[in-house]
Design a protein around this motif. Structure first.
Motif, PDB file in Angstrom:
ATOM      1  N   GLY A  64       1.010  -1.255   0.077  1.00  0.00           N
ATOM      2  CA  GLY A  64      -0.010   0.128   0.000  1.00  0.00           C
ATOM      3  C   GLY A  64       0.989   1.178  -0.071  1.00  0.00           C
ATOM      4  O   GLY A  64       2.274   1.216   0.212  1.00  0.00           O
ATOM      5  N   VAL A  65       0.272   2.593  -0.012  1.00  0.00           N
ATOM      6  CA  VAL A  65       0.895   3.479  -0.244  1.00  0.00           C
ATOM      7  C   VAL A  65       0.277   4.586   0.803  1.00  0.00           C
ATOM      8  O   VAL A  65      -1.050   4.651   0.760  1.00  0.00           O
ATOM      9  CB  VAL A  65       1.144   4.184  -1.472  1.00  0.00           C
ATOM     10  CG1 VAL A  65       2.256   3.571  -2.329  1.00  0.00           C
ATOM     11  CG2 VAL A  65      -0.052   4.247  -2.280  1.00  0.00           C
ATOM     12  N   HIS A 114     -10.900   3.800  -8.615  1.00  0.00           N
ATOM     13  CA  HIS A 114     -10.092   4.997  -7.929  1.00  0.00           C
ATOM     14  C   HIS A 114      -9.915   5.926  -9.207  1.00  0.00           C
ATOM     15  O   HIS A 114      -9.643   5.718 -10.330  1.00  0.00           O
ATOM     16  CB  HIS A 114      -8.633   4.634  -7.603  1.00  0.00           C
ATOM     17  CG  HIS A 114      -8.835   3.580  -6.456  1.00  0.00           C
ATOM     18  ND1 HIS A 114      -7.553   2.606  -6.131  1.00  0.00           N
ATOM     19  CD2 HIS A 114      -9.833   3.369  -5.353  1.00  0.00           C
ATOM     20  CE1 HIS A 114      -7.967   2.039  -5.132  1.00  0.00           C
ATOM     21  NE2 HIS A 114      -9.240   2.350  -4.628  1.00  0.00           N
ATOM     22  N   LEU A 115      -9.819   7.060  -8.860  1.00  0.00           N
ATOM     23  CA  LEU A 115      -9.584   8.051  -9.731  1.00  0.00           C
ATOM     24  C   LEU A 115      -8.377   8.763  -8.981  1.00  0.00           C
ATOM     25  O   LEU A 115      -8.498   9.392  -7.871  1.00  0.00           O
ATOM     26  CB  LEU A 115     -10.660   9.178  -9.942  1.00  0.00           C
ATOM     27  CG  LEU A 115     -10.447  10.432 -10.957  1.00  0.00           C
ATOM     28  CD1 LEU A 115     -11.834  10.959 -11.345  1.00  0.00           C
ATOM     29  CD2 LEU A 115      -9.859  11.481 -10.533  1.00  0.00           C
ATOM     30  N   TRP A 116      -7.339   8.943  -9.799  1.00  0.00           N
ATOM     31  CA  TRP A 116      -6.024   9.583  -9.366  1.00  0.00           C
ATOM     32  C   TRP A 116      -5.676  10.923 -10.022  1.00  0.00           C
ATOM     33  O   TRP A 116      -6.176  10.941 -11.403  1.00  0.00           O
ATOM     34  CB  TRP A 116      -4.767   8.674  -9.668  1.00  0.00           C
ATOM     35  CG  TRP A 116      -4.914   7.367  -8.887  1.00  0.00           C
ATOM     36  CD1 TRP A 116      -5.497   6.501  -9.363  1.00  0.00           C
ATOM     37  CD2 TRP A 116      -4.012   7.043  -7.767  1.00  0.00           C
ATOM     38  NE1 TRP A 116      -5.214   5.257  -8.598  1.00  0.00           N
ATOM     39  CE2 TRP A 116      -4.495   5.584  -7.348  1.00  0.00           C
ATOM     40  CE3 TRP A 116      -3.387   7.706  -6.708  1.00  0.00           C
ATOM     41  CZ2 TRP A 116      -3.786   5.033  -6.427  1.00  0.00           C
ATOM     42  CZ3 TRP A 116      -2.726   6.997  -5.641  1.00  0.00           C
ATOM     43  CH2 TRP A 116      -2.900   5.710  -5.670  1.00  0.00           C
ATOM     44  N   LEU A 117      -5.264  12.000  -9.154  1.00  0.00           N
ATOM     45  CA  LEU A 117      -4.977  13.097  -9.848  1.00  0.00           C
ATOM     46  C   LEU A 117      -3.469  13.381  -9.176  1.00  0.00           C
ATOM     47  O   LEU A 117      -3.233  13.454  -8.012  1.00  0.00           O
ATOM     48  CB  LEU A 117      -5.747  14.369  -9.580  1.00  0.00           C
ATOM     49  CG  LEU A 117      -7.089  14.323 -10.239  1.00  0.00           C
ATOM     50  CD1 LEU A 117      -8.038  15.537  -9.496  1.00  0.00           C
ATOM     51  CD2 LEU A 117      -6.884  14.760 -11.788  1.00  0.00           C
ATOM     52  N   PHE A 118      -2.582  13.570 -10.060  1.00  0.00           N
ATOM     53  CA  PHE A 118      -1.310  13.971  -9.643  1.00  0.00           C
ATOM     54  C   PHE A 118      -0.886  15.458  -9.491  1.00  0.00           C
ATOM     55  O   PHE A 118      -1.215  16.148 -10.403  1.00  0.00           O
ATOM     56  CB  PHE A 118      -0.118  13.134 -10.606  1.00  0.00           C
ATOM     57  CG  PHE A 118      -0.325  11.621 -10.619  1.00  0.00           C
ATOM     58  CD1 PHE A 118       0.214  10.957  -9.117  1.00  0.00           C
ATOM     59  CD2 PHE A 118      -1.117  11.095 -11.344  1.00  0.00           C
ATOM     60  CE1 PHE A 118      -0.035   9.598  -9.157  1.00  0.00           C
ATOM     61  CE2 PHE A 118      -1.345   9.617 -11.234  1.00  0.00           C
ATOM     62  CZ  PHE A 118      -0.654   8.787 -10.202  1.00  0.00           C
ATOM     63  N   LEU A 159      -4.201   5.194   3.771  1.00  0.00           N
ATOM     64  CA  LEU A 159      -3.303   4.352   2.790  1.00  0.00           C
ATOM     65  C   LEU A 159      -4.422   3.913   1.673  1.00  0.00           C
ATOM     66  O   LEU A 159      -5.476   3.706   1.858  1.00  0.00           O
ATOM     67  CB  LEU A 159      -2.614   3.364   3.295  1.00  0.00           C
ATOM     68  CG  LEU A 159      -3.536   2.039   3.855  1.00  0.00           C
ATOM     69  CD1 LEU A 159      -3.799   0.986   2.769  1.00  0.00           C
ATOM     70  CD2 LEU A 159      -2.517   1.567   4.779  1.00  0.00           C
ATOM     71  N   VAL A 160      -3.784   3.776   0.574  1.00  0.00           N
ATOM     72  CA  VAL A 160      -4.221   3.280  -0.734  1.00  0.00           C
ATOM     73  C   VAL A 160      -3.515   1.880  -1.116  1.00  0.00           C
ATOM     74  O   VAL A 160      -2.360   2.306  -1.409  1.00  0.00           O
ATOM     75  CB  VAL A 160      -4.582   4.355  -1.754  1.00  0.00           C
ATOM     76  CG1 VAL A 160      -5.383   3.614  -2.873  1.00  0.00           C
ATOM     77  CG2 VAL A 160      -5.126   5.496  -1.249  1.00  0.00           C
ATOM     78  N   ARG A 161      -4.016   0.999  -1.783  1.00  0.00           N
ATOM     79  CA  ARG A 161      -3.211  -0.142  -2.446  1.00  0.00           C
ATOM     80  C   ARG A 161      -2.343   0.564  -3.463  1.00  0.00           C
ATOM     81  O   ARG A 161      -2.906   1.126  -4.366  1.00  0.00           O
ATOM     82  CB  ARG A 161      -4.355  -1.084  -2.712  1.00  0.00           C
ATOM     83  CG  ARG A 161      -3.597  -2.435  -3.652  1.00  0.00           C
ATOM     84  CD  ARG A 161      -4.498  -3.306  -3.904  1.00  0.00           C
ATOM     85  NE  ARG A 161      -5.714  -2.936  -4.556  1.00  0.00           N
ATOM     86  CZ  ARG A 161      -5.905  -2.414  -5.714  1.00  0.00           C
ATOM     87  NH1 ARG A 161      -4.925  -2.603  -6.594  1.00  0.00           N
ATOM     88  NH2 ARG A 161      -7.056  -1.872  -6.304  1.00  0.00           N
TER      89      ARG A 161
END
Length: 339
Positions: A64-65, A114-118, A159-161
């Motif tokens: 996980g992170v 999941h929707l990721w935004l960096f 945390l997220v996987r």
């Protein structure tokens, strides 16, 4: 089946690619979460290496992170949809953001996605304001936002996987898709290449959203519960149970609806069996996980996340959280008086 990819134990990647992928997602390497076969993560208190990340990408372990670094900063936000209805809403958000020149990354998951935004490095408080404003403007409810804390008080936080690992409960690898539903790239290797150097949302776009967001407030400002009795002669544990709002505290870790109900964080919940009684200041899971006070919740949460869930250590940590809140409140009061 929600995954087109199977574990690839012989997937070998260049060390520089693994390192770049690590830099994309990891906020800290001094400790890390790892997933058990039951789907639960526990914390390992030793340095994380790129060799471990390579093992994760080969499917031999699942990491996980943590969503914040030790200084409570984030360089990504992640929206988590736990149902197909929420997932469809997230895909609509992705389409809307893509039309605004904000590159999004959609990742399938076991129940939704999941929707990721960096982003450029942001304080956790600002990252959460940015994410919550996007949810508010698109009328999205019930979707979890990571990071789940404005800032760290004790422990490494939510945390997220880590993407492309084998989910230890479903035994699948969940890949990324484009907003139109097409696979982001044809192989895991290709997708890892893309995520090793993702497009960053511009600071100008983030600031344009933050200008419309409500003024910053620390979550800890809503921690106190108004006791109906004198707490001065109580033991420390009684005082914590009497003065910390279960609803406010739990809301930082569980997405609750207007009825204060949500998916239980302690089992594979499909029906929102977890709820908080705000008036009586306790929580309960109707599927058999029990319930009780703020101490009971935090003990179980700590055990679930690989931390010491003993009564003594749990009470010590809650005391630190309450003292931190009081310090923030005093500082805020002094600033207001100076103004």
């Amino acid at each position: 089946m929600r995954s087109e990819f199977e574990p690839q134990p012989f997937l070998e990647l260049p060390p520089e690619l693994v390192s770049a992928f690590t830099q994309t997602f990891l906020h800290r390497t001094d400790c890390f979460p790892i997933q058990n076969d039951n789907g639960i993560f526990y914390m390992v208190k030793r340095p994380l290496t790129t060799a471990m990340v390579a093992s994760h990408l080969r499917g031999t372990m699942t990491l996980g992170v943590y969503a914040l670094d030790p200084e409570s900063r984030a360089h990504w936000i992640c929206f988590d949809a736990d149902t197909q209805e929420q997932w469809e809403s997230l895909k609509q958000l992705a389409s809307s953001l893509s039309s605004s020149d904000a590159t999004v990354y959609l990742e399938l998951s076991r129940r939704g996605g999941h929707l990721w935004l960096f982003t450029p490095p942001l304080p956790g408080l600002e990252a959460r304001r940015f994410g919550h404003e996007l949810l508010r403007e698109h009328n999205l409810e019930g979707i979890e936002l990571y990071p789940r804390q404005d800032r760290l008080v004790t422990g490494p936080g939510s945390l997220v996987r880590l993407p492309f690992g084998v989910h230890r409960k479903s035994h699948h690898i969940y890949h990324f898709i484009a907003p139109d539903g097409q696979t982001l790239a044809p192989t895991i290797r290709d997708q890892i290449h893309l995520l090793a150097s993702p497009f960053i949302v511009s600071q100008a776009f983030i600031e344009s959203i933050l200008t419309r967001a409500p003024a910053a407030t620390l979550v800890e400002q809503s921690l106190p519960f108004e006791p109906n009795r004198d707490v001065s002669k109580m033991t420390l544990s009684e005082r914590l149970k009497a003065t910390i709002s279960v609803l406010s505290f739990v809301s930082r870790y569980v997405a609750l609806d207007e009825r204060h109900a949500g998916f239980c964080p302690f089992h594979d919940d499909q029906i929102k069996s977890f709820s908080v009684n705000a008036e009586a200041n306790y929580w309960h899971c109707f599927a058999g996980c029990g319930g009780g006070s703020i101490i009971d919740f935090w003990q179980r949460w700590r055990r679930t996340h690989g931390q010491d869930g003993s009564f003594t250590e749990t009470v010590k940590e809650l005391r630190i959280i309450l003292l931190t809140y009081k310090d923030i409140k005093r500082t805020t009061h002094r600033r207001r008086k100076r103004k």
